[in-house]
Design a protein around this motif. Sequence first.
Motif, PDB file in Angstrom:
ATOM      1  N   LEU A  56      -4.801  13.640  -3.595  1.00 13.05           N
ATOM      2  CA  LEU A  56      -3.517  13.097  -3.702  1.00 13.05           C
ATOM      3  C   LEU A  56      -2.890  14.088  -4.670  1.00 13.05           C
ATOM      4  CD1 LEU A  56      -4.316   9.170  -4.223  1.00 13.05           C
ATOM      5  CD2 LEU A  56      -3.555  10.647  -2.048  1.00 13.05           C
ATOM      6  N   THR A  57      -1.591  14.318  -4.483  1.00 16.71           N
ATOM      7  CA  THR A  57      -0.559  15.171  -5.225  1.00 16.71           C
ATOM      8  C   THR A  57       0.430  14.561  -6.253  1.00 16.71           C
ATOM      9  OG1 THR A  57       0.951  15.563  -3.539  1.00 16.71           O
ATOM     10  CG2 THR A  57      -0.913  17.094  -3.706  1.00 16.71           C
ATOM     11  N   ILE A  60       8.540   2.515  -5.712  1.00 16.61           N
ATOM     12  CA  ILE A  60       8.544   3.823  -5.116  1.00 16.61           C
ATOM     13  C   ILE A  60       7.804   4.139  -4.153  1.00 16.61           C
ATOM     14  CG2 ILE A  60       8.945   6.354  -5.550  1.00 16.61           C
ATOM     15  CD1 ILE A  60       9.731   5.335  -8.589  1.00 16.61           C
ATOM     16  N   ALA A  61       8.039   4.766  -2.800  1.00 14.99           N
ATOM     17  CA  ALA A  61       6.847   5.063  -1.763  1.00 14.99           C
ATOM     18  C   ALA A  61       6.253   6.338  -2.337  1.00 14.99           C
ATOM     19  CB  ALA A  61       7.625   5.128  -0.632  1.00 14.99           C
ATOM     20  N   VAL A  62       4.972   6.325  -2.404  1.00 17.53           N
ATOM     21  CA  VAL A  62       4.366   7.545  -2.876  1.00 17.53           C
ATOM     22  C   VAL A  62       3.409   8.168  -1.679  1.00 17.53           C
ATOM     23  CG1 VAL A  62       4.194   7.101  -5.253  1.00 17.53           C
ATOM     24  CG2 VAL A  62       2.370   5.997  -3.987  1.00 17.53           C
ATOM     25  N   ASP A  63       2.860   9.362  -1.723  1.00 13.61           N
ATOM     26  CA  ASP A  63       1.883   9.693  -0.626  1.00 13.61           C
ATOM     27  C   ASP A  63       0.691   9.501  -0.945  1.00 13.61           C
ATOM     28  OD1 ASP A  63       1.275  11.462   1.241  1.00 13.61           O
ATOM     29  OD2 ASP A  63       0.834  13.377  -0.040  1.00 13.61           O
ATOM     30  N   THR A  64       0.256   8.402   0.025  1.00 15.98           N
ATOM     31  CA  THR A  64      -1.150   7.615  -0.164  1.00 15.98           C
ATOM     32  C   THR A  64      -1.874   8.069   1.212  1.00 15.98           C
ATOM     33  OG1 THR A  64      -0.084   6.287  -1.533  1.00 15.98           O
ATOM     34  CG2 THR A  64      -2.170   5.580  -0.937  1.00 15.98           C
ATOM     35  N   PRO A  65      -3.156   8.113   1.319  1.00 16.03           N
ATOM     36  CA  PRO A  65      -3.850   8.226   2.610  1.00 16.03           C
ATOM     37  C   PRO A  65      -3.686   6.726   3.364  1.00 16.03           C
ATOM     38  CG  PRO A  65      -5.325   9.025   0.925  1.00 16.03           C
ATOM     39  CD  PRO A  65      -4.017   8.534   0.084  1.00 16.03           C
ATOM     40  N   TRP A  92       0.889  -1.116   0.152  1.00 15.45           N
ATOM     41  CA  TRP A  92      -0.044  -0.134   0.062  1.00 15.45           C
ATOM     42  C   TRP A  92       0.708   1.223   0.040  1.00 15.45           C
ATOM     43  CZ3 TRP A  92      -5.016   0.724  -0.615  1.00 15.45           C
ATOM     44  CH2 TRP A  92      -5.579   2.297  -0.256  1.00 15.45           C
ATOM     45  N   GLY A  93       0.562   2.204  -0.870  1.00 14.42           N
ATOM     46  CA  GLY A  93       1.490   3.436  -0.806  1.00 14.42           C
ATOM     47  C   GLY A  93       2.757   3.143  -1.857  1.00 14.42           C
ATOM     48  N   HIS A  94       2.813   2.384  -2.677  1.00 16.30           N
ATOM     49  CA  HIS A  94       4.010   2.319  -3.379  1.00 16.30           C
ATOM     50  C   HIS A  94       3.387   2.295  -5.028  1.00 16.30           C
ATOM     51  CE1 HIS A  94       5.575   1.138   0.265  1.00 16.30           C
ATOM     52  NE2 HIS A  94       6.803   1.288  -0.109  1.00 16.30           N
ATOM     53  N   ASP A  95       4.504   2.475  -5.715  1.00 19.49           N
ATOM     54  CA  ASP A  95       4.222   2.571  -7.065  1.00 19.49           C
ATOM     55  C   ASP A  95       5.332   1.903  -7.898  1.00 19.49           C
ATOM     56  OD1 ASP A  95       2.978   3.130  -9.581  1.00 19.49           O
ATOM     57  OD2 ASP A  95       3.186   5.172  -9.517  1.00 19.49           O
ATOM     58  N   LEU A  96       5.247   1.296  -8.875  1.00 11.59           N
ATOM     59  CA  LEU A  96       6.088   0.793  -9.774  1.00 11.59           C
ATOM     60  C   LEU A  96       7.265   1.540 -10.247  1.00 11.59           C
ATOM     61  CD1 LEU A  96       4.056  -1.864 -11.952  1.00 11.59           C
ATOM     62  CD2 LEU A  96       5.493  -2.365  -9.814  1.00 11.59           C
ATOM     63  N   SER A  97       8.537   1.423 -10.233  1.00  9.48           N
ATOM     64  CA  SER A  97       9.487   1.995 -10.682  1.00  9.48           C
ATOM     65  C   SER A  97       9.284   2.337 -12.177  1.00  9.48           C
ATOM     66  CB  SER A  97      11.122   1.629 -10.357  1.00  9.48           C
ATOM     67  OG  SER A  97      11.108   1.876  -9.221  1.00  9.48           O
ATOM     68  N   PRO A  98       9.608   3.519 -13.030  1.00 14.50           N
ATOM     69  CA  PRO A  98       9.469   3.608 -14.364  1.00 14.50           C
ATOM     70  C   PRO A  98      10.693   2.848 -15.178  1.00 14.50           C
ATOM     71  CG  PRO A  98      10.019   5.811 -13.428  1.00 14.50           C
ATOM     72  CD  PRO A  98      10.041   4.590 -12.271  1.00 14.50           C
TER      73      PRO A  98
END
Length: 107
Positions: free
Chosen positions: A91-92, A42-47, A14-20
């Motif tokens: 979310l930004t 990559i960790a991303v800003d997620t509620p 939760w709160g992660h995205d795949l690296s490009p």
Amino acid sequence: MQVRTSYLPSEILWGHDLSPLLTYQKDNGRYKVDFSQFHNVIAVDTPELSAKDMTAAAAAAAADDDDDDDDDDDDGNSCHKPVIDASSVHLTDKKGEQDEKPQEQLP
């Protein structure tokens, strides 16, 4: 090629995205795939809560607020509880900051 259709709970981040993986090379007009990033995230800003849980929390808070017979304390001050409004959570997109965040290796 095999496609995976189920995951263990420990494999879902939760709160992660795949690296490009794909980058455009301006010098030759071609795209380059970096397979060394395939398992990185990559960790991303997620509620902390999902949209479903936020809606349920807002409904529960509203129900609690409706159940209160006395909206004032002994001094006459309002005793309203804060309500979580899922529509106010934004979310930004933090483009350009992804490279600065540490990348994590999937298990």
